[in-house]
Design a protein around this motif. Structure first.
Motif, PDB file in Angstrom:
ATOM      1  N   GLU A 177      -2.474   5.968   0.457  1.00 40.81           N
ATOM      2  CA  GLU A 177      -3.534   5.128  -0.097  1.00 40.81           C
ATOM      3  C   GLU A 177      -4.142   4.245   0.994  1.00 40.81           C
ATOM      4  N   ALA A 178      -5.183   3.496   0.636  1.00 38.99           N
ATOM      5  CA  ALA A 178      -5.882   2.679   1.633  1.00 38.99           C
ATOM      6  C   ALA A 178      -6.376   1.391   0.990  1.00 38.99           C
ATOM      7  N   ARG A 201      -8.976  10.883   3.269  1.00 35.33           N
ATOM      8  CA  ARG A 201      -9.898  10.878   2.119  1.00 35.33           C
ATOM      9  C   ARG A 201     -10.067   9.481   1.536  1.00 35.33           C
ATOM     10  N   ASN A 202      -8.965   8.800   1.309  1.00 35.93           N
ATOM     11  CA  ASN A 202      -9.045   7.479   0.671  1.00 35.93           C
ATOM     12  C   ASN A 202      -9.709   6.460   1.582  1.00 35.93           C
ATOM     13  N   SER A 203      -9.503   6.584   2.884  1.00 36.72           N
ATOM     14  CA  SER A 203     -10.184   5.686   3.829  1.00 36.72           C
ATOM     15  C   SER A 203     -11.693   5.937   3.791  1.00 36.72           C
ATOM     16  N   CYS A 232       0.862  -1.190   0.000  1.00 39.57           N
ATOM     17  CA  CYS A 232       0.000   0.000   0.000  1.00 39.57           C
ATOM     18  C   CYS A 232       0.889   1.228   0.000  1.00 39.57           C
ATOM     19  N   THR A 274      -4.365   2.028   6.043  1.00 38.57           N
ATOM     20  CA  THR A 274      -3.824   3.162   5.305  1.00 38.57           C
ATOM     21  C   THR A 274      -2.417   3.422   5.813  1.00 38.57           C
ATOM     22  N   GLU A 334     -17.642   3.439  -0.643  1.00 39.98           N
ATOM     23  CA  GLU A 334     -17.799   2.422  -1.698  1.00 39.98           C
ATOM     24  C   GLU A 334     -18.420   1.132  -1.163  1.00 39.98           C
ATOM     25  N   MET A 353     -13.379   7.238   1.333  1.00 39.44           N
ATOM     26  CA  MET A 353     -13.902   6.786   0.027  1.00 39.44           C
ATOM     27  C   MET A 353     -14.159   5.278   0.032  1.00 39.44           C
ATOM     28  N   LEU A 354     -13.229   4.536   0.621  1.00 37.61           N
ATOM     29  CA  LEU A 354     -13.418   3.078   0.704  1.00 37.61           C
ATOM     30  C   LEU A 354     -14.655   2.748   1.534  1.00 37.61           C
ATOM     31  N   ASN A 401      -4.632  12.598   2.169  1.00 37.09           N
ATOM     32  CA  ASN A 401      -5.023  11.470   1.311  1.00 37.09           C
ATOM     33  C   ASN A 401      -5.418  10.243   2.130  1.00 37.09           C
ATOM     34  N   CYS A 402      -4.723   9.999   3.242  1.00 33.43           N
ATOM     35  CA  CYS A 402      -5.069   8.839   4.096  1.00 33.43           C
ATOM     36  C   CYS A 402      -6.523   8.927   4.543  1.00 33.43           C
TER      37      CYS A 402
END
Ligand code: AR6
Length: 175
Positions: free
Chosen positions: A64-65, A102-104, A60, A81, A110, A106-107, A99-100
């Motif tokens: 990112e996550a 936000r991407n967490s 990773c 993350t 989803e 977003m997951l 980003n950590c």
């Protein structure tokens, strides 16, 4: 403070939410701190899931996550993350920490999650200044909640008193 944000003090591995976020490393290899606590409480399956991801994608990247199941944890999922190592602030640390979060989030979106808990990413061995990290965490989560109604509860769980007091102060201010 948004009614959807809760501040707690304690061990993230004991929480029952849709996903707990892990402050992992690039190899998803396990470690100390919150990562160690999550792997210990979640059992050996967590390392197995992580090694599958490592085989498929190499791990990773910072900021990112990735998602795994929670093994023996009370929570169903773990979002792993990787926060930035603090190197003085001129190496995109702020952007990567944003980003950590936000991407967490977003997951979580989803996967139709309603509740998620964050530790204080990067503020342990990775050395990110705690107050600056807390400002980023709260801002990113607040912004996300404004535009995404499906997430019902975001928990910030602090292990140390210093982080808890910092979050408490900022959350009172932004209320
Ligand atoms: N529950 C919640 N928060 C915790 C817990 C816990 N059980 N244990 C520690 N914390 P760190 P990092 C807090 O070092 O700085 C690992 O070895 C702690 O007080 O866990 O992102 C990984 O494998 C601190 O405020 O994560 C990586 O190699 C916060 O969690 C590296 O550490 C983050 O501290 C990641 O470093």
């Amino acid at each position: 403070m948004s009614k959807k944000i809760t501040l707690l003090k304690g061990d993230i591995a004991t929480l029952k939410v849709d996903a707990v976020v892990n402050a992992a490393n690039n190899m998803l290899a396990g470690g100390g701190g919150v990562d160690g606590a999550i792997h210990k409480a979640g059992g050996p399956l967590i390392a197995k899931y992580c090694s599958e991801i490592r085989r498929e994608t190499g791990g990773c990247k910072t900021g990112e996550a990735v998602l795994t199941l929670g093994g023996n944890l009370p929570s169903k999922y773990i979002i792993h993350t990787v926060g930035p190592v603090w190197k003085g602030g001129k190496f995109r640390e702020e952007e990567l920490l944003k980003n950590c979060y936000r991407n967490s989030l977003m997951l979580a979106k989803e996967h139709h999650m309603k509740s998620i808990a964050f530790p204080n990413i990067s503020t342990g061995v990775y050395g990110y200044p705690k107050e600056a990290a807390a400002e980023i965490a709260i801002e990113e989560v607040s912004n996300f909640l404004k535009n995404n109604k499906s997430l019902e509860n975001v928990i910030f769980i602090c292990f140390d008193r210093e982080n808890f007091d910092i979050y408490n102060k900022i959350l009172k201010r932004v209320k």
